[in-house]
Design a protein around this motif. Structure first.
Motif, PDB file in Angstrom:
ATOM      1  N   ARG A  70       2.402  15.765 -23.165  1.00  7.65           N
ATOM      2  CA  ARG A  70       1.859  14.535 -22.615  1.00  7.65           C
ATOM      3  C   ARG A  70       2.432  14.300 -21.215  1.00  7.65           C
ATOM      4  O   ARG A  70       3.427  14.904 -20.837  1.00  7.65           O
ATOM      5  N   SER A  71       1.823  13.401 -20.484  1.00  8.22           N
ATOM      6  CA  SER A  71       2.369  13.024 -19.186  1.00  8.22           C
ATOM      7  C   SER A  71       3.653  12.230 -19.409  1.00  8.22           C
ATOM      8  O   SER A  71       4.014  11.881 -20.536  1.00  8.22           O
ATOM      9  N   TYR A  72       4.325  11.894 -18.316  1.00  3.02           N
ATOM     10  CA  TYR A  72       5.555  11.119 -18.414  1.00  3.02           C
ATOM     11  C   TYR A  72       5.296   9.745 -19.020  1.00  3.02           C
ATOM     12  O   TYR A  72       6.203   9.110 -19.544  1.00  3.02           O
ATOM     13  N   GLY A  73       4.051   9.305 -18.962  1.00  2.00           N
ATOM     14  CA  GLY A  73       3.713   8.006 -19.520  1.00  2.00           C
ATOM     15  C   GLY A  73       3.782   7.957 -21.036  1.00  2.00           C
ATOM     16  O   GLY A  73       3.898   6.883 -21.619  1.00  2.00           O
ATOM     17  N   ARG A  74       3.704   9.128 -21.689  1.00  2.00           N
ATOM     18  CA  ARG A  74       3.712   9.170 -23.151  1.00  2.00           C
ATOM     19  C   ARG A  74       4.732  10.155 -23.728  1.00  2.00           C
ATOM     20  O   ARG A  74       4.869  10.254 -24.952  1.00  2.00           O
ATOM     21  N   LEU A  89      12.135   4.693 -19.968  1.00  2.00           N
ATOM     22  CA  LEU A  89      12.447   5.610 -18.862  1.00  2.00           C
ATOM     23  C   LEU A  89      11.210   5.956 -18.039  1.00  2.00           C
ATOM     24  O   LEU A  89      11.319   6.284 -16.856  1.00  2.00           O
ATOM     25  N   LYS A  90      10.060   5.928 -18.685  1.00  2.00           N
ATOM     26  CA  LYS A  90       8.850   6.319 -17.955  1.00  2.00           C
ATOM     27  C   LYS A  90       8.608   5.441 -16.745  1.00  2.00           C
ATOM     28  O   LYS A  90       8.036   5.891 -15.740  1.00  2.00           O
ATOM     29  N   GLU A 332      -0.616  13.895  -8.450  1.00  2.00           N
ATOM     30  CA  GLU A 332      -1.018  14.357  -9.779  1.00  2.00           C
ATOM     31  C   GLU A 332      -0.176  13.692 -10.864  1.00  2.00           C
ATOM     32  O   GLU A 332      -0.682  13.320 -11.918  1.00  2.00           O
ATOM     33  N   PHE A 333       1.130  13.528 -10.603  1.00  2.00           N
ATOM     34  CA  PHE A 333       1.982  12.802 -11.554  1.00  2.00           C
ATOM     35  C   PHE A 333       1.423  11.399 -11.778  1.00  2.00           C
ATOM     36  O   PHE A 333       1.282  10.941 -12.914  1.00  2.00           O
ATOM     37  N   ILE A 334       1.132  10.701 -10.691  1.00  2.00           N
ATOM     38  CA  ILE A 334       0.660   9.317 -10.786  1.00  2.00           C
ATOM     39  C   ILE A 334      -0.679   9.240 -11.509  1.00  2.00           C
ATOM     40  O   ILE A 334      -0.888   8.365 -12.366  1.00  2.00           O
ATOM     41  N   MET A 335      -1.594  10.162 -11.207  1.00  2.00           N
ATOM     42  CA  MET A 335      -2.909  10.155 -11.869  1.00  2.00           C
ATOM     43  C   MET A 335      -2.766  10.466 -13.356  1.00  2.00           C
ATOM     44  O   MET A 335      -3.383   9.819 -14.216  1.00  2.00           O
ATOM     45  N   SER A 336      -1.953  11.476 -13.683  1.00  2.00           N
ATOM     46  CA  SER A 336      -1.744  11.857 -15.073  1.00  2.00           C
ATOM     47  C   SER A 336      -1.113  10.714 -15.865  1.00  2.00           C
ATOM     48  O   SER A 336      -1.520  10.404 -16.991  1.00  2.00           O
TER      49      SER A 336
END
Length: 464
Positions: A70-74, A89-90, A332-336
């Motif tokens: 998953r992305s850093y968001g999840r 932390l995300k 890409e980090f921000i979009m993901s």
């Protein structure tokens, strides 16, 4: 929610991860810091901290991303023990990447602007004072700064809007290959200049007396600078590496992948030194000129070379590729993160975040002119404050929290981390380093945080 993409190739993963790490920290910050701290001895100090301090955290970020898929968001929700709150932390990662883009897009715009200025002969016939005037005029012109910042944001939007494979991976691969070619050409030209040998000797010959010339306080400042450079150059602590770990399979061990990414990052930083130091010594320029080295000093050096207009333009093409590779990776980090956290489409994530980044970058662009009076004592202008928030706070604090998550029983834990990091063919994470990673590395991170505040507190006490 859209189906999660994967990298088309391992090379794409390595080059994009390296592209995230390779940026202004390598080609703008690294050379002038090396110049300030005496050359080769500082380079060795930096390499020690890159391996001992930064690479373990890169492996941890890769592991968190790949294990969770998953992305850093999840990621943390997928790995944390039930009932714990590690997922907060995300927001360090999300905030860190956003604040980074608030000033990084502006400085990246300077690079694109300098390609245009170099190629069109703006620096022809100018001495150091003349080049400084050009730089000062650029900073004092809000329209010029905003225009080039906007170009950078549009590039980031277009690349991420096309998707992971068709946009981010494809464009970054070509950009990174071009970066290596241009860098090699520049290095060959620089080291073959008459008088370049003295610059090479300064760069490669360790003279440890230069690290201790100002006593213990001077040595501690050099250690702090080396640690901070290792952190800044690899972009650890704000999840930038974790998102790329989530896009790869389990065929290769993550320590080996981290070594390859770190190796490419270091190669570019070292080669940038081979471009800058021989040229500086060949033309009698002080290599410890500080942040202005690239924008105010080097154009004079290139102007003095045969074919200098071409070499100057090529240098800023290289600088722009290094900066844009980071911009695209962070976008890409921000979009993901946005797609996973709020369940929106890539198109909507790009539209929202692209607009927000442009608007939030305006204060930095205006901070050199319209808002130049906005200054925080001990830190500096708006760009300096944003840089301080990221470099001295979010990067080290985020790194410390990721490290605790991967080494403490109340988090994901050491055994889970090692199992993920060692899955696949390649170099395994040295398990005997457990106590070093668990206790010594946090101490070093704490040292970075404290040292970053000492000059600020001293300034505030002096003001009071």
């Amino acid at each position: 929610m859209e189906e999660r993409e994967k990298f088309a190739s391992r090379l794409g993963f390595i080059l994009i991860s390296a592209g995230c790490a390779i940026g202004l920290g390598n080609v703008w910050r690294f050379p002038y810091i090396v110049g300030q701290y005496g050359g080769g001895a500082f380079v060795l100090l930096y390499l020690v901290f890159l391996v001992a301090l930064t690479l373990p955290i890169v492996v941890m970020e890769f592991s968190v991303g790949r294990a969770s898929q998953r992305s850093y968001g999840r990621s943390f929700e997928a790995l944390e023990p039930a009932g714990s709150r590690w997922h907060v932390l995300k927001w360090f990662g999300f905030a860190g990447n956003y604040v980074l883009m608030m000033f990084y897009t502006v400085v990246s715009g300077w690079m694109l602007n300098y390609i245009f200025k170099s190629a069109t002969g703006t620096f022809n016939g100018l001495d150091a004072a003349g080049v400084s005037e050009v730089f000062g005029a650029m900073l004092s012109n809000p329209v010029e700064l905003i225009f080039w910042m906007g170009v950078v944001v549009i590039i980031g939007i277009l690349c991420t809007a096309a998707g992971l494979r068709n946009g981010v991976e494809r464009i970054t691969k070509y950009m990174m290959i071009a970066l290596f070619v241009v860098l090699l050409l520049l290095a060959i030209r620089s080291v073959t200049l008459p008088g370049a040998a003295e610059g090479i000797a300064f760069y490669l010959t360790p003279d440890f007396s230069k690290l201790t010339a100002n006593g213990l306080s001077g040595f501690l400042q050099a250690v702090y600078a080396a640690m901070g450079q290792a952190f800044f150059t690899m972009s650890v602590g704000i999840g930038s590496m974790a998102v790329f770990g989530s896009y790869i399979d389990k065929k290769h061990s993550l320590t080996g992948e981290a070594l390859r990414v770190g190796g490419l990052d270091t190669f570019v930083a070292i080669m940038a030194g081979f471009v800058i130091f021989p040229a500086c010594f060949a033309y009698g320029v002080d290599p410890s000129a500080g942040p202005g080295l690239v924008f105010q000093t080097l154009p004079v050096v290139f102007e003095a070379m045969p074919g200098g207009q071409m070499w100057g333009a090529l240098f800023f093409v290289f600088m722009s590729f290094a900066a844009l590779s980071t911009v695209i990776a962070v976008f890409e980090f921000i979009m993901s993160f946005t797609m996973d956290q709020w369940g929106v489409s890539r198109r909507k994530a790009v539209a929202i975040n692209g607009t927000m980044i442009f608007l939030l970058a305006l204060p930095c662009a205006l901070g050199f002119n319209v808002l130049s009076g906005v200054v925080v004592p001990g830190i500096g202008d708006i760009q300096g404050v944003e840089d301080f928030i990221v470099s001295n706070n979010l990067l080290p604090i985020g790194s410390l929290l990721v490290l605790l998550f991967c080494t403490r029983k109340g988090g994901w834990g050491w055994q889970n981390f090692i199992a993920e990091a060692d899955t696949g063919n390649g170099v395994k994470f040295p398990k005997r380093l457990f106590w070093f990673v668990k206790y010594v590395v946090p101490f070093m991170i704490g040292f970075i945080i404290v040292m970053g505040y000492i000059p600020i507190v001293s300034k505030w006490i002096g003001v009071a």
